[in-house]
Scaffold this motif. Sequence first.
Motif, PDB file in Angstrom:
ATOM      1  N   MET B 157      34.375  34.072  23.970  1.00  0.00           N
ATOM      2  CA  MET B 157      35.105  32.877  23.564  1.00  0.00           C
ATOM      3  C   MET B 157      34.804  32.670  22.077  1.00  0.00           C
ATOM      4  O   MET B 157      33.638  32.593  21.685  1.00  0.00           O
ATOM      5  CB  MET B 157      34.629  31.633  24.324  1.00  0.00           C
ATOM      6  CG  MET B 157      34.271  31.837  25.787  1.00  0.00           C
ATOM      7  SD  MET B 157      35.628  31.673  26.942  1.00  0.00           S
ATOM      8  CE  MET B 157      36.173  30.006  26.706  1.00  0.00           C
ATOM      9  N   HIS B 159      34.910  30.398  18.855  1.00  0.00           N
ATOM     10  CA  HIS B 159      35.083  29.015  18.399  1.00  0.00           C
ATOM     11  C   HIS B 159      35.722  28.985  17.013  1.00  0.00           C
ATOM     12  O   HIS B 159      35.746  29.985  16.299  1.00  0.00           O
ATOM     13  CB  HIS B 159      33.714  28.321  18.313  1.00  0.00           C
ATOM     14  CG  HIS B 159      33.068  28.118  19.652  1.00  0.00           C
ATOM     15  ND1 HIS B 159      32.443  26.965  19.998  1.00  0.00           N
ATOM     16  CD2 HIS B 159      32.968  28.931  20.737  1.00  0.00           C
ATOM     17  CE1 HIS B 159      31.956  27.056  21.224  1.00  0.00           C
ATOM     18  NE2 HIS B 159      32.266  28.254  21.691  1.00  0.00           N
ATOM     19  N   ALA B 181      35.501  25.120  25.029  1.00  0.00           N
ATOM     20  CA  ALA B 181      34.994  26.463  25.291  1.00  0.00           C
ATOM     21  C   ALA B 181      33.967  26.424  26.409  1.00  0.00           C
ATOM     22  O   ALA B 181      33.987  27.252  27.329  1.00  0.00           O
ATOM     23  CB  ALA B 181      34.379  27.050  24.019  1.00  0.00           C
ATOM     24  N   CYS B 199      29.839  32.897  23.992  1.00  0.00           N
ATOM     25  CA  CYS B 199      30.528  31.989  23.075  1.00  0.00           C
ATOM     26  C   CYS B 199      30.030  32.268  21.658  1.00  0.00           C
ATOM     27  O   CYS B 199      28.833  32.189  21.397  1.00  0.00           O
ATOM     28  CB  CYS B 199      30.243  30.534  23.428  1.00  0.00           C
ATOM     29  SG  CYS B 199      31.073  29.994  24.907  1.00  0.00           S
ATOM     30  N   TYR B 201      29.884  30.945  18.019  1.00  0.00           N
ATOM     31  CA  TYR B 201      30.093  29.652  17.353  1.00  0.00           C
ATOM     32  C   TYR B 201      29.463  29.652  15.965  1.00  0.00           C
ATOM     33  O   TYR B 201      28.616  30.483  15.659  1.00  0.00           O
ATOM     34  CB  TYR B 201      29.478  28.538  18.206  1.00  0.00           C
ATOM     35  CG  TYR B 201      27.960  28.582  18.253  1.00  0.00           C
ATOM     36  CD1 TYR B 201      27.297  29.406  19.147  1.00  0.00           C
ATOM     37  CD2 TYR B 201      27.198  27.823  17.371  1.00  0.00           C
ATOM     38  CE1 TYR B 201      25.909  29.480  19.167  1.00  0.00           C
ATOM     39  CE2 TYR B 201      25.817  27.888  17.381  1.00  0.00           C
ATOM     40  CZ  TYR B 201      25.178  28.711  18.285  1.00  0.00           C
ATOM     41  OH  TYR B 201      23.815  28.791  18.293  1.00  0.00           O
TER      42      TYR B 201
END
Lengths: 110, 339, 607
Positions: B157, B159, B181, B199, B201
């Motif tokens: 994922m 961001h 997310a 994730c 980020y």
Amino acid sequence: MKDFGFTITKDRQIDYDQHDHRLLQFVLENEPSFQACISCGGCTATCSAGNLIDFNIRKLNMLLRRGETEGLEKEINKCMLCGKCMLVCPRGINTRNVILKIKEAIQKFR
Amino acid sequence: MTKKVAIIGGGIAGMEAASVLSRMDIEVLLIEKRQQLGGHVGEWDHLFPNFRPASEITRSLLNALQNNNIKICANTVVTGIARKAGLFEVKTNQNQNFKVDGILLATGFDLFDAHKKEEYGYGIYENVITSADLEKKLKGGNVLTTASGCVPKRIAMIHCVGSRDEKAGYFHCSRVCCITAVKQAIEIRQKLPNVEIFCFYMDLRMYGKGFEEIYREAQEKWGIQFVRGRLSEAGENIDGGLQIKSEDTLSGRPLKMIVDMIVLMVGMVPAESTSQMAKMLGIHLSGDGFIAHDDVHFGSNITNVPGIFTAGTITSPMTISDTIADARSAALKICEYIA
Amino acid sequence: MAYHHFVLPFSIGMAALFAILMVKFTIWIVKLESVDKRLIRKNLFSVKTLDAMGEVFMESLLHRKIFRKNPMLGYMHMSLAFGWFLLILFGNFQAQFYTRTMLHPPYFPIFFNFFVTTSEEYLFKASFEFLMDLFLLIVLTGLFIAISKRFYSRIVGLKKTTKLKFFDKLALTSLWFIFPLRLLAESFTSGLYNNGDFLTGSLGSFFARHLMVEKLALPAWWGYSLALGFFFVALPYSRYMHIPAEVLLIFLRKYGVRTRREFTSYSDIEVRSCSRCGICIDACQINNALGINNIQSVYFLRSIRERSVGDEKLFTCMLCGRCENICPVGIQLSDLRMTQRNKNGVQNTSTYDFLVPPKYKVADVLYFAGCMTHLTPAIKKSMLKIFDIAGVNYYFMDSDKEACCGRPLIQSGHYENAAKLMEYNKKLIRQSKAKVLVTSCPICYKTFKEDYKLNIHVMHHTEYILKLVEVGILLLEKGDSKVVYHDPCELGRGLGIYEEPRILLNKVARLLHPDEERENAFCCGGSLGSFNLSTQQRNIIRDDALAKLMKPNPDKLITACPLCKKTFSKGTKVQVLDIAELVAASVIVPEAKKALDMQKHETVLVE
């Protein structure tokens, strides 16, 4: 003791007050966008040289901002100035000019 | 004589404002360019922070619109607004001509067009999708698969796609993507317990009520991993796997990873109609392209043009809770104005 | 023999000028690189010398290029240069016809009307007198425009004119006085002796009626001679040095001498050849879009002369080549700027010893996508698709572990560093035994073509794709989308690839034309040539260029450079594509043709 080179984290504090900040000042004066880094690492991820060898331009710049300049010359020489880092930087930092200015500063204050 | 207000935009901000105003005996015209009310929320599956179905929100807002004071104009686009003798004359593409006392702009936001970040491969590699695409898939109820029909083993994922990115032309933080997310990652794990989720980020902004809690739940209960580093580019393998490049900034090393699917957390950007509307009405925009308030603290809902108010994400990215609150406060400001 | 003391200033000035020029020219030529000297020796007695003379006539006297760009400015330069030239030439003929000998002092033709006042007949007397007046009139009209330009530069269509230094001012003032004083001197003398043609004659009789011409004539001749003298002495130290320098430049250029990476004697001649016309200022997007108007080539060259090149002048420039394209003197402005970026010492000591050649693969065609293309995967994917459909035996040279081509280092002045990267890439190219090197990035293309000295075909993908289409390996389907093509700087002005993309686009779409294209195309603003433009400044340049490109209202904007694509796509809602993407989307592959294609292939490669 074996010299592990610049990129290995040294087991000591950053002694901010003892460091020579002229180099940083020079870069900041000539390329103010250098200040805007948020250490996202995009530059290092895309780096053509970093793809081939241990070369972390983000970390190098971060250490410079803390006044740590040991080994900087050897490291910065790995850059090929291809400009990919400039294209991915979300903060619009003129990364190539930062490199040029660091090189200039090294020559100036060596 | 009953006062009349036109609300442009039938998303959740427009709907909530309409119901509040109607209950204060103000006649409301709710103008929506599409067939359905509900805006972006209407296309969402479940909502953070409590995983409640998005349809609950739209349904309850729709129920509140069952009021004689409200006239809904669907499939309607405003073509012109002129000021005449203290009133506004609103013209639409349906050749309608309304005279109203005040106008509430609630036209919301656009999702960032992920094609613009070409290096992430959206539209080029089949298994790169956006958070909105994922939400549609989740809503469809089918098992999440890659383009070739396999169950993904690893998902990244990403961001801040189109947010906090000068190169994409948007400086601002979209506020909802970090938590979205986390929410979507948990949902995927609930459906596919064996999938690994990472994730990527720059900063995690878990500022809202309950956000930090589900972030923690994502780590503890669902094993979702967080890598602090911005994706620089994605490439495709011969077998359809996606290779992503990032720096794991906390360990200070570049990181390469093959994943089966990439979800781009696209940001909220000013709607195309916002600048057109602002130009037509002489409303000021702020540097980020959203509508500006003259006073940051007291100025919410108020524009520089008397009689024209704002509600919701036309002024800045907002969560649903914030949007609802903003719509209510807009209704109050309009009441004060036309009273 | 005809003589008067007033000829002294002219004569001394003239002698000084010739002496100084001799010295300067000698030093320049002696200091030239030995390769350049060899070029001169080789070509001196060849048709190239005649060629150079022709160009000197067309450019230094007629100023054809300025004419083409700006007729008013062109006329100004032509009337001054060519008019004066004719005055000297016909003045000498006149003197020769009068004296019937080649031997007369150099000042004699200049002050002919002072010395020859009798109505003594000589061959073509009337014609000469008429012509000399006519030429003087032409020069005076040019002078009138020049003086007006100083005060109102818009008259000649220039937004900005150049600023002056002391010797420039001295030379300029003398120049302004020379011809009006000549007019006065000749008119007074004509008035005195009642001769002269339509200009000096009629003015002379007018003056004779109202003024004491017998008292005024001599001072006017003194003034004329002084103005000439001052001008000649000031010339080598003023902007007018560009006149003799340009003549030398034209000859050297015809002999094949070019700007090098280092600042050579030839570069010095180029720097002195700048006429400071200021055309480059108007061509510069940094001026037009950003309003920065002190870094343009004309000022940059001046800072070289004054040894005061600062970072701003040096590193802001995008090296887009628009000024070079339009420069009437033909100075290699981009290369000249790079000579000043030349870094030395510790700044240039990279070893790049981490570059270890990977296991190479033998292939017919090498594909080098380029660093930037890795950030535009759609281009990469399209090229691979085209290679596959065409059945090319290719090797993707920089698919994963890539070294940069070296051009960005060259643009920043790190030549030694660049050489190391080039050496590495060359080794890889040689090992592959490929016959063709295809690249997607015009920046790489430029350096592969010009600096690598490879003995294989180097092609940009535009050229390569067109070749595949021309031999029938690729079949294209024409779509109905309206497209505008943006010429990338390095591909267009850099290497003259203008036709190939247009032929290709006409095969797959409807090509619309913006006002500025080909050599006049704008830079997208993303250029790697500039080092200190901020993102915001680049965006302004981009938006300015986009506004002009989008005037024909296309459905798609097509370019042929990953960097242009990346830059433009962030600034418009219109789809921005690389030409390879559009072609890849328009390819038809009838299965039956495949076998035949394989045979045709050989021909492309063998060629």
